[in-house]
Scaffold this motif. Sequence first.
Motif, mmCIF file in Angstrom:
data_model
loop_
_atom_site.group_PDB
_atom_site.id
_atom_site.type_symbol
_atom_site.label_atom_id
_atom_site.label_comp_id
_atom_site.label_asym_id
_atom_site.label_seq_id
_atom_site.Cartn_x
_atom_site.Cartn_y
_atom_site.Cartn_z
ATOM 1 N N LEU A 129 -46.209 2.797 29.300
ATOM 2 C CA LEU A 129 -46.407 1.619 28.484
ATOM 3 C C LEU A 129 -45.137 1.247 27.727
ATOM 4 O O LEU A 129 -44.808 0.056 27.592
ATOM 5 C CB LEU A 129 -47.557 1.859 27.498
ATOM 6 N N ARG A 130 -44.403 2.222 27.249
ATOM 7 C CA ARG A 130 -43.175 1.930 26.507
ATOM 8 C C ARG A 130 -42.191 1.153 27.372
ATOM 9 O O ARG A 130 -41.548 0.202 26.894
ATOM 10 C CB ARG A 130 -42.536 3.220 25.976
ATOM 11 N N THR A 131 -42.064 1.527 28.628
ATOM 12 C CA THR A 131 -41.140 0.822 29.524
ATOM 13 C C THR A 131 -41.566 -0.629 29.695
ATOM 14 O O THR A 131 -40.726 -1.539 29.712
ATOM 15 C CB THR A 131 -41.087 1.518 30.889
ATOM 16 N N VAL A 132 -42.856 -0.854 29.827
ATOM 17 C CA VAL A 132 -43.366 -2.216 30.027
ATOM 18 C C VAL A 132 -43.138 -3.072 28.785
ATOM 19 O O VAL A 132 -42.812 -4.270 28.893
ATOM 20 C CB VAL A 132 -44.861 -2.174 30.393
ATOM 21 N N LEU A 133 -43.289 -2.488 27.603
ATOM 22 C CA LEU A 133 -43.185 -3.265 26.366
ATOM 23 C C LEU A 133 -41.761 -3.371 25.831
ATOM 24 O O LEU A 133 -41.498 -4.182 24.930
ATOM 25 C CB LEU A 133 -44.075 -2.649 25.283
ATOM 26 N N GLU A 134 -40.836 -2.584 26.359
ATOM 27 C CA GLU A 134 -39.461 -2.590 25.840
ATOM 28 C C GLU A 134 -38.829 -3.972 25.785
ATOM 29 O O GLU A 134 -38.215 -4.338 24.768
ATOM 30 C CB GLU A 134 -38.587 -1.645 26.667
ATOM 31 N N PRO A 135 -38.918 -4.796 26.843
ATOM 32 C CA PRO A 135 -38.278 -6.117 26.755
ATOM 33 C C PRO A 135 -38.842 -6.979 25.631
ATOM 34 O O PRO A 135 -38.082 -7.611 24.882
ATOM 35 C CB PRO A 135 -38.555 -6.729 28.134
ATOM 36 N N ALA A 136 -40.153 -7.015 25.476
ATOM 37 C CA ALA A 136 -40.763 -7.833 24.421
ATOM 38 C C ALA A 136 -40.362 -7.332 23.044
ATOM 39 O O ALA A 136 -40.025 -8.127 22.144
ATOM 40 C CB ALA A 136 -42.281 -7.842 24.571
#
Length: 589
Positions: A129-136
């Motif tokens: 989940l951290r990887t997915v949310l990093e850009p935002a």
Amino acid sequence: MTFTTRPTLRGTFGMVSSTHWLASQSAMRILELGGNAFDAAAAAGFVLHVVEPHLNGPAGEVPAIIATAKDPAPRVLCGQGPAPAGATIEHFRDLGLTIIPGSGPLAAAVPGAVDAWFLLLRDHGSMPLRTVLEPAIGYARNGHPLVPQVGETVDRVRELFTEHWPTSAELWLQSGRAPRPNALFRNSAYADTLERLLVSAEEAGSDRVAQLERARETWREGFVAETIDRFSRLPHRDSSGADHAGLITGDDLAAYEASWEQPATLDWHGHTVAKTAPWGQGPALLQSLAVLAELGDPRSLDLTGAEAVHTITEITKLSYADREAWYGDGVDVSLETLLSPAYAAQRAALVGAKASYDLRPGNPDGRTPRLPTAVAGVEGDASTGEPTVSADGVTRGDTCHVDVIDQWGNVISATPSGGWLQSSPTIPELGFCLGSRLQMFWLEEGLASSLAPGLRPRTTLTPTLVLRDGVPVLACGSPGGDQQDQWQLLFLLRHLAGGQDLQEAIDAPAWHTTAFPSSFYPRATEPGNLTIESRLGPAVRAALIGKGHRVVETDPWSLGRLCAVARTPDGVLAAGANPRGMQGYATGR
């Protein structure tokens, strides 16, 4: 070689198309890191909350249609939240209202987008989940160049913010002025919200699914729900001209979960087109395709000529009349009948040589339709390509879209919307505001879309997935409120029947009609309206006027904001994106 504003991208690794280039590239980053289409789409979705805050937000909604490499059968992800438990017709009538406001906390449905993205990741994602949310998180924390349309939107609602919504003024009128075009903008409160969700998720351990379940629980029952509960109870000005408190409670958030559903489908011209069920407007597109099939070979249509424009417009009016009479959450109407050749033939017989000014729903299975008695008269501005934002925060259909397809054949079409910065006061601790989707209900008993607690509003959000021989070959969608499926219909006719490639079909001149009750406050209708891009030319315009249409000619590049990705049987991937608005972009290799 046909000129297009940009190339149709082609490759074999992965393709993304969205309404903002930062969302597209953020999704592509996830694919490059080894994620699949669903990881990538979710990353784009959270980035869109940050970079297109006037078009969507975390407390909005997102319907999507997916197909996986293992199971190509389409499935609908429903991230459309329902009406709160306290949202009754009686409550609004007791407030002296006959129509639900188009802005303010009273118009908020239960937020659905974030739980839907988390559900997608839980069931079909592969990345932490951290990887997915990093850009935002990065764009919210460190800033991003804000597109000019955000500042323009804030300017339109400046007085509302300064006089009635001080928390919105604090975020969006820093130094007393709207954000300048392309200036770096930060939303640290939203970055903090995402970080708190991540910290809570990671406290559940290293298992990805356990983390996502904890994140969903924290959103629905933890600090987010508690903060929304407190803020919703505060009266704020809405488009009715009065101050009202919202209806959403922590219990409403705790009771809601996004869900998986079967799509509505139609076999058409060698393809299967998949849409949401009639809690969304998607089946109207299917009905339009079915009626067209009764009128001849769609390949014979000259979509640059007046006859085709007239025919498609008249078909659209019939489909949207049925939408008004028969579509709604839990409504007892047979899609099998509405999409049947026999019913389509009945509707096709109503397409005449002259424009109709009447709202003409059909009688599926012999049933008598019932229409709202409170439909507003002719008002509003049909001349604009993009739905407008008024000074009281009322927004008619601003939305985002993202399509992703990966090297394995996973594909998703998603249409995030709602929770616009102008739809409701900013919740300062969270960095976002509530949505206003309840405005799509009627405050009249006995209609297909009458307000009732726990029902989903009949949303305009309408992603599309297309299959051939049971294999997904196309995902597409567009912002645009009531126009979404009208613009997608033109795209599908050009691409599936006309053989145009993605970008050529996206670039071609567009049109739409508003000759039916709007889904948005104040629910206006404009009988006879036909809005066309001026590129169709003066001869076509004159011929359409001769057929009785009230033609509104708009700018040559103003209608439609299509995104699309595709896959050929031999594994070649493709993508195209809309040049209108100079914001959407496709990327891939």
